[in-house]
Scaffold this active site. Structure first.
Site, mmCIF file in Angstrom:
data_model
loop_
_atom_site.group_PDB
_atom_site.id
_atom_site.type_symbol
_atom_site.label_atom_id
_atom_site.label_comp_id
_atom_site.label_asym_id
_atom_site.label_seq_id
_atom_site.Cartn_x
_atom_site.Cartn_y
_atom_site.Cartn_z
ATOM 1 N N CYS A 1 -10.201 -10.496 -0.818
ATOM 2 C CA CYS A 1 -9.081 -10.713 0.287
ATOM 3 C C CYS A 1 -8.759 -9.253 0.680
ATOM 4 O O CYS A 1 -9.537 -8.529 0.914
ATOM 5 C CB CYS A 1 -7.795 -11.416 -0.598
ATOM 6 S SG CYS A 1 -7.339 -10.302 -2.122
ATOM 7 N N SER A 2 -7.560 -8.932 1.134
ATOM 8 C CA SER A 2 -7.096 -7.752 1.444
ATOM 9 C C SER A 2 -7.111 -6.582 0.416
ATOM 10 O O SER A 2 -7.660 -5.456 0.878
ATOM 11 C CB SER A 2 -5.858 -7.572 2.356
ATOM 12 O OG SER A 2 -6.033 -8.416 3.604
#
Length: 295
Positions: free
Chosen positions: A182-183
Site C-alpha cells: 500500500c502506501s
C-alpha cells in the site's frame, strides 16, 4: 517414473525452479525460494524502498518455516531506483498486488522497466476515510487518532476482501515470488500480511511481531506532508507531530481490532479464512506446501 527418480526430480525442481523437457507439467507452478545470502535481511537493501521486506523465516506451529524470497510486503514503490529494480528483477518478483487507490497510484506512480516488469494487480477505488476523527485535523488529539486507526482495521477487512482474495488466488496458482503493498506498508498491507501468515500457520504472537516491525523499518520522512486533506498517502497533512506519530505507528491495538473480527467468526481464524476469503482446508494445505519448508 519410479518413486525414487520422481522424488529426485521434484527436489531438483524445488531447488532451482527448473522445468526440463518431458518433466511432469504439474511442477510448472511450484515456486522455488530465491537464493538469499545468509544471514537473511528482512528489510531489502533498496535505495528507494519503503518498508520493503521479506516474510521468510517465520516459524509455524507445526515446526516448518516460511520460505525466504517468495513473499514480500512493502509500502509505495514510487522511490525505487534503477539499482533497486535490478535487485528486484534478480529476486524474480512475478506479481505485485498494489492495494493503493487510484489517486495514490497517480500521485506516486511506479515505473517498472519493461525487462523486469511484474504483473501489477490493482483496483480503481476511493479509500473510505470516514474512520478519521471529525473536525479540523489541526485539532485532533492523540487519543482520537489512535481510536480512529483501530476502528479502521475492521473496515479494511471488509473493503479489501476482494483484493485479499485475489492475492490468495495468485499464491494458490503458484504465482510467486509475489509482493503486496500500500502506501506506507502498514495498514492495508499489514492486514494482508496478518491474513497470509495466519493462513500459513504462523503463531499469532509472531504475526503481531511482524506487524510491529514497521516501527523499525518505516521512515516517516518518506511519507508525504502537504497542506492538503489527510489521505492514505498523506497522513501527515495538517496534523500535529504527536498525532502524525500515532497515525504512522504500527500499534498493537490496530491489528488487534482486525483479529477480534477474525476470532469472533464462527470457527475462528480458519472459519474466517474459509468463509470470507474462500480458503478451504485443502487450499490452506496447498499454501503451506508451496510456501513453507522444513529446512
Amino acid at each position: 517414473m519410479t518413486g525414487l527418480v520422481f522424488d529426485r526430480w521434484r527436489r531438483i525442481i524445488l531447488a532451482g525452479a527448473v522445468l526440463l523437457p518431458g518433466m511432469p507439467p504439474a511442477f510448472a507452478q511450484i515456486p522455488a525460494p530465491v537464493a538469499v545470502p545468509a544471514p537473511h535481511d528482512r528489510l531489502l537493501p533498496l535505495q528507494g524502498g519503503r518498508n520493503f521486506r521479506d516474510l521468510g523465516g517465520y516459524r509455524t506451529a507445526d515446526g516448518r518455516s516460511v520460505k525466504w524470497g517468495l513473499l514480500f510486503r512493502s509500502g509505495s514503490m514510487h522511490g525505487l531506483t534503477d539499482s533497486d529494480y535490478r535487485n528486484l528483477e534478480a529476486r524474480g518478483i512475478r506479481v505485485v498486488c498494489d492495494f493503493r487507490d487510484r489517486k495514490e497510484r497517480a500521485s506516486e506512480p511506479v515505473a517498472w522497466p519493461a525487462s523486469a516488469a511484474p504483473r501489477v494487480l490493482s483496483d480503481d477505488y476511493d479509500t473510505d476515510m470516514h474512520f478519521m476523527p471529525p473536525g479540523d485535523p489541526k485539532g485532533w488529539t492523540e487519543a482520537q487518532a489512535r481510536a480512529s486507526m483501530a476502528a479502521a482495521y475492521p473496515r479494511l477487512l471488509r473493503q479489501f476482501n476482494s483484493q485479499y482474495r485475489r492475492m490468495f488466488g495468485e499464491l494458490l496458482a503458484g504465482h510467486a515470488p509475489l509482493a503486496f503493498n500500500c502506501s506506507a506498508g502498514k495498514d492495508r498491507t499489514g492486514v494482508a500480511a496478518a491474513l497470509l501468515l495466519t493462513a500459513l500457520g504462523v503463531p499469532r504472537a509472531t504475526v503481531i511481531e511482524d506487524y510491529l516491525l514497521t516501527n523499525r523499518y518505516l521512515d516517516p520522512a518518506s511519507l508525504r506532508s502537504r497542506d492538503a486533506a489527510p489521505s492514505p498517502a498523506n497522513l501527515l497533512a495538517g496534523v500535529s507531530p504527536q498525532v502524525a506519530k500515532v497515525m504512522i505507528a504500527a500499534d498493537p491495538s490496530y491489528i488487534a481490532a482486525a483479529f477480534r473480527v477474525i476470532d469472533a467468526h464462527e470457527g475462528g481464524a480458519e472459519g474466517y479464512l474459509r468463509d470470507e476469503l474462500g480458503l478451504s482446508h485443502a487450499d490452506l494445505a496447498k499454501l503451506r506446501d508451496l510456501y513453507l519448508t522444513r529446512a
